[in-house]
Design a protein around this motif. Structure first.
Motif, PDB file in Angstrom:
ATOM      1  N   LEU A 144       0.841  -1.186   0.000  1.00 48.89           N
ATOM      2  CA  LEU A 144       0.000   0.000   0.000  1.00 48.89           C
ATOM      3  C   LEU A 144       0.888   1.252   0.000  1.00 48.89           C
ATOM      4  O   LEU A 144       1.717   1.427   0.888  1.00 48.89           O
ATOM      5  CB  LEU A 144      -0.901   0.000   1.237  1.00 48.89           C
ATOM      6  CG  LEU A 144      -2.058   0.995   1.277  1.00 48.89           C
ATOM      7  CD1 LEU A 144      -3.096   0.638   0.214  1.00 48.89           C
ATOM      8  CD2 LEU A 144      -2.706   1.014   2.656  1.00 48.89           C
TER       9      LEU A 144
ATOM     10  N   ILE B 199     -10.025   4.393   8.323  1.00 48.25           N
ATOM     11  CA  ILE B 199     -10.766   3.720   7.257  1.00 48.25           C
ATOM     12  C   ILE B 199     -10.467   2.228   7.275  1.00 48.25           C
ATOM     13  O   ILE B 199      -9.304   1.816   7.227  1.00 48.25           O
ATOM     14  CB  ILE B 199     -10.393   4.310   5.883  1.00 48.25           C
ATOM     15  CG1 ILE B 199     -10.592   5.824   5.877  1.00 48.25           C
ATOM     16  CG2 ILE B 199     -11.218   3.675   4.771  1.00 48.25           C
ATOM     17  CD1 ILE B 199     -10.086   6.505   4.626  1.00 48.25           C
TER      18      ILE B 199
ATOM     19  N   THR C 196     -13.235   2.550  -2.205  1.00 48.76           N
ATOM     20  CA  THR C 196     -13.235   3.999  -2.430  1.00 48.76           C
ATOM     21  C   THR C 196     -12.051   4.456  -3.273  1.00 48.76           C
ATOM     22  O   THR C 196     -12.201   5.298  -4.154  1.00 48.76           O
ATOM     23  CB  THR C 196     -13.215   4.752  -1.086  1.00 48.76           C
ATOM     24  OG1 THR C 196     -14.335   4.348  -0.305  1.00 48.76           O
ATOM     25  CG2 THR C 196     -13.264   6.256  -1.301  1.00 48.76           C
ATOM     26  N   PHE C 197     -10.873   3.884  -2.990  1.00 51.06           N
ATOM     27  CA  PHE C 197      -9.633   4.330  -3.626  1.00 51.06           C
ATOM     28  C   PHE C 197      -9.045   3.247  -4.531  1.00 51.06           C
ATOM     29  O   PHE C 197      -9.425   2.078  -4.452  1.00 51.06           O
ATOM     30  CB  PHE C 197      -8.606   4.714  -2.571  1.00 51.06           C
ATOM     31  CG  PHE C 197      -9.035   5.823  -1.660  1.00 51.06           C
ATOM     32  CD1 PHE C 197      -9.196   7.117  -2.137  1.00 51.06           C
ATOM     33  CD2 PHE C 197      -9.280   5.594  -0.317  1.00 51.06           C
ATOM     34  CE1 PHE C 197      -9.593   8.155  -1.306  1.00 51.06           C
ATOM     35  CE2 PHE C 197      -9.672   6.620   0.536  1.00 51.06           C
ATOM     36  CZ  PHE C 197      -9.829   7.907   0.036  1.00 51.06           C
TER      37      PHE C 197
ATOM     38  N   PHE D  31      -1.907   6.247   0.852  1.00 55.58           N
ATOM     39  CA  PHE D  31      -3.085   5.483   1.254  1.00 55.58           C
ATOM     40  C   PHE D  31      -2.942   4.969   2.690  1.00 55.58           C
ATOM     41  O   PHE D  31      -3.934   4.904   3.423  1.00 55.58           O
ATOM     42  CB  PHE D  31      -3.328   4.327   0.284  1.00 55.58           C
ATOM     43  CG  PHE D  31      -3.677   4.783  -1.095  1.00 55.58           C
ATOM     44  CD1 PHE D  31      -4.890   5.401  -1.352  1.00 55.58           C
ATOM     45  CD2 PHE D  31      -2.791   4.615  -2.140  1.00 55.58           C
ATOM     46  CE1 PHE D  31      -5.214   5.840  -2.630  1.00 55.58           C
ATOM     47  CE2 PHE D  31      -3.102   5.041  -3.422  1.00 55.58           C
ATOM     48  CZ  PHE D  31      -4.320   5.664  -3.664  1.00 55.58           C
TER      49      PHE D  31
ATOM     50  N   ALA E 221      -6.018   2.347  -4.140  1.00 58.39           N
ATOM     51  CA  ALA E 221      -5.153   1.644  -3.185  1.00 58.39           C
ATOM     52  C   ALA E 221      -3.810   1.226  -3.783  1.00 58.39           C
ATOM     53  O   ALA E 221      -3.184   0.271  -3.323  1.00 58.39           O
ATOM     54  CB  ALA E 221      -5.880   0.421  -2.602  1.00 58.39           C
TER      55      ALA E 221
ATOM     56  N   GLU F 169     -10.318  -1.663   5.860  1.00 56.19           N
ATOM     57  CA  GLU F 169      -9.761  -2.165   4.609  1.00 56.19           C
ATOM     58  C   GLU F 169     -10.796  -2.264   3.489  1.00 56.19           C
ATOM     59  O   GLU F 169     -10.528  -1.880   2.340  1.00 56.19           O
ATOM     60  CB  GLU F 169      -9.131  -3.539   4.857  1.00 56.19           C
ATOM     61  CG  GLU F 169      -8.405  -4.125   3.665  1.00 56.19           C
ATOM     62  CD  GLU F 169      -7.727  -5.418   4.026  1.00 56.19           C
ATOM     63  OE1 GLU F 169      -6.535  -5.389   4.386  1.00 56.19           O
ATOM     64  OE2 GLU F 169      -8.385  -6.479   3.949  1.00 56.19           O
TER      65      GLU F 169
ATOM     66  N   ALA G  66      -5.680   5.905   5.470  1.00 57.76           N
ATOM     67  CA  ALA G  66      -6.346   4.849   6.244  1.00 57.76           C
ATOM     68  C   ALA G  66      -6.190   5.096   7.739  1.00 57.76           C
ATOM     69  O   ALA G  66      -7.159   4.981   8.505  1.00 57.76           O
ATOM     70  CB  ALA G  66      -5.776   3.486   5.866  1.00 57.76           C
TER      71      ALA G  66
ATOM     72  N   GLU H 187     -13.425  -0.530   2.999  1.00 61.51           N
ATOM     73  CA  GLU H 187     -13.753   0.809   2.510  1.00 61.51           C
ATOM     74  C   GLU H 187     -12.620   1.358   1.646  1.00 61.51           C
ATOM     75  O   GLU H 187     -12.868   2.007   0.620  1.00 61.51           O
ATOM     76  CB  GLU H 187     -14.020   1.745   3.683  1.00 61.51           C
ATOM     77  CG  GLU H 187     -14.431   3.161   3.293  1.00 61.51           C
ATOM     78  CD  GLU H 187     -15.814   3.241   2.677  1.00 61.51           C
ATOM     79  OE1 GLU H 187     -16.120   4.288   2.068  1.00 61.51           O
ATOM     80  OE2 GLU H 187     -16.592   2.270   2.780  1.00 61.51           O
ATOM     81  N   MET H 188     -11.367   1.099   2.028  1.00 63.60           N
ATOM     82  CA  MET H 188     -10.231   1.529   1.217  1.00 63.60           C
ATOM     83  C   MET H 188     -10.300   0.924  -0.176  1.00 63.60           C
ATOM     84  O   MET H 188     -10.097   1.608  -1.187  1.00 63.60           O
ATOM     85  CB  MET H 188      -8.916   1.109   1.889  1.00 63.60           C
ATOM     86  CG  MET H 188      -8.539   1.904   3.116  1.00 63.60           C
ATOM     87  SD  MET H 188      -8.147   3.650   2.765  1.00 63.60           S
ATOM     88  CE  MET H 188      -6.714   3.483   1.712  1.00 63.60           C
TER      89      MET H 188
END
Length: 347
Positions: A277, A290, A298-299, A281, A301, A292, A285, A294-295
């Motif tokens: 990562l 945030i 959303t992103f 990020f 990553a 995992e 996080a 959701e990461m």
């Protein structure tokens, strides 16, 4: 009859002369992007493109449109707008290439309350740079000065890209169980998730001019790193053979974008330990608490583009993509089932 109040358009807040000045300023940048098929420069009522001159015999056109999202807010507040045009192009052409199409030409829409010619020139020069890097021509656009709609230096950007491919070569095609999933590294947050990014920065009590907790630059400059353009390496991989599908990892992350290239009955198994990562990020996080899942939803990553390839071609394509400057990770493989399943933990 004497007219007492002879108002002009300029007094209403729209400066046509400034718009004309901008067109003249950006013509050299647009000219740099000329490619086979582009038939005219800026200034006409429309743009012409000759598909035969571009080398196509039985073409299918592919179109895409997108914007930069609330990443613009950081550019507006810091004054660092030079990379936003690259973001705009990337968000469109990275989508086009996922269909198997070569981007041919691009148009932009720039809207603001009061036209700042110098600022707008920098933005359009960024758009031209994005076009140059992805092999497409900047053939036109629209600058809209709309007082009362945008305030305090605000502006908005939208982009429109058109590409082509020969009939029958569209992707995804042939995705099968056992195919290998290759991930190309991102250059940061790219252009998705910035409403959450800005919320985290606010909660952390940081300003854009503060040192970035994850990089040796200011926070604003680090978060404005332009979206990576994957067009030329992706097209090279497609032409080499063995590519069954591509997914641009934007809003929705791996979780929602990878299934878009999978046929019914097939899913993906991803090993989260196959890449590290990136620091931006990891900081987001931790600072935002945030989780995992959701990461990953959303992103990007750290993975900006995914290729689903024939297993026997994975090593060859990895070498090709690496030679073209990409950092390639073997993320996993295609399985029976639905959706994306993860093993391991992001680290």
């Amino acid at each position: 009859m004497t007219q007492k109040n002879g108002l002009t358009y300029a007094e209403a807040g729209v400066d046509i002369d400034a718009g004309n000045t901008l067109v003249e300023r950006i013509k050299p940048a647009a000219k740099r992007t000329a490619r086979p098929g582009a038939m005219a420069g800026l200034g006409g009522f429309g743009a012409l493109f000759d598909l035969k001159a571009a080398g196509y015999s039985d073409p299918i056109l592919v179109a895409a449109t997108d914007g930069v999202g609330t990443k613009l807010r950081i550019g507006i507040e810091t004054g660092h707008v030079d990379g936003l045009g690259i973001d705009l192009v990337a968000m469109c052409v990275n989508d086009l290439v996922c269909q198997g199409a070569e981007p041919l030409f691009f148009l932009d829409y720039f809207a603001t309350g009061k036209l700042d010619v110098d600022q707008a020139t920098r933005i359009v020069e960024g758009i031209a740079e994005g076009c140059l890097r992805s092999g497409c021509a900047l053939v036109g656009g629209e600058t809209a000065e709309m007082p009362g709609m945008y305030h305090g230096g605000d502006f908005d950007l939208a982009g429109f890209a058109v590409g082509a491919m020969e009939r029958g070569s569209d992707l995804p095609a042939g995705v099968a169980e056992g195919d290998v999933i290759l991930g190309l590294a991102s250059d940061g947050v790219h252009s998705n998730g910035y409403s959450l990014v800005r919320r985290i920065v606010d909660l952390a009590g940081l300003a854009w001019a503060d040192d970035a907790p994850f990089a040796e630059t200011t926070l604003g400059e680090a978060l404005l790193t332009p979206t990576r353009l994957y067009v030329k390496p992706a097209l090279a991989a497609i032409r080499a053979g063995g590519v069954h599908g591509l997914a641009h990892i934007t809003g929705g992350g791996l979780t929602e974008n990878l299934p878009r290239v999978l046929p019914e009955g097939l899913g993906a198994q991803i090993d989260l330990t196959s890449w590290t990562l990136p620091p931006v990020f990891a900081w987001l996080a931790k600072a935002g608490g945030i989780v995992e899942a959701e990461m990953l939803k959303t992103f990007n990553a750290g993975i900006g583009m995914v290729l689903v390839v024939e297993a026997g071609q994975a090593e060859t394509l990895t070498a090709l993509l690496s030679q073209m400057g990409e950092t390639v990770h073997q993320l996993g493989h295609i399985t029976k089932g639905e959706g994306v399943a993860y093993s391991g933990r992001l680290a």
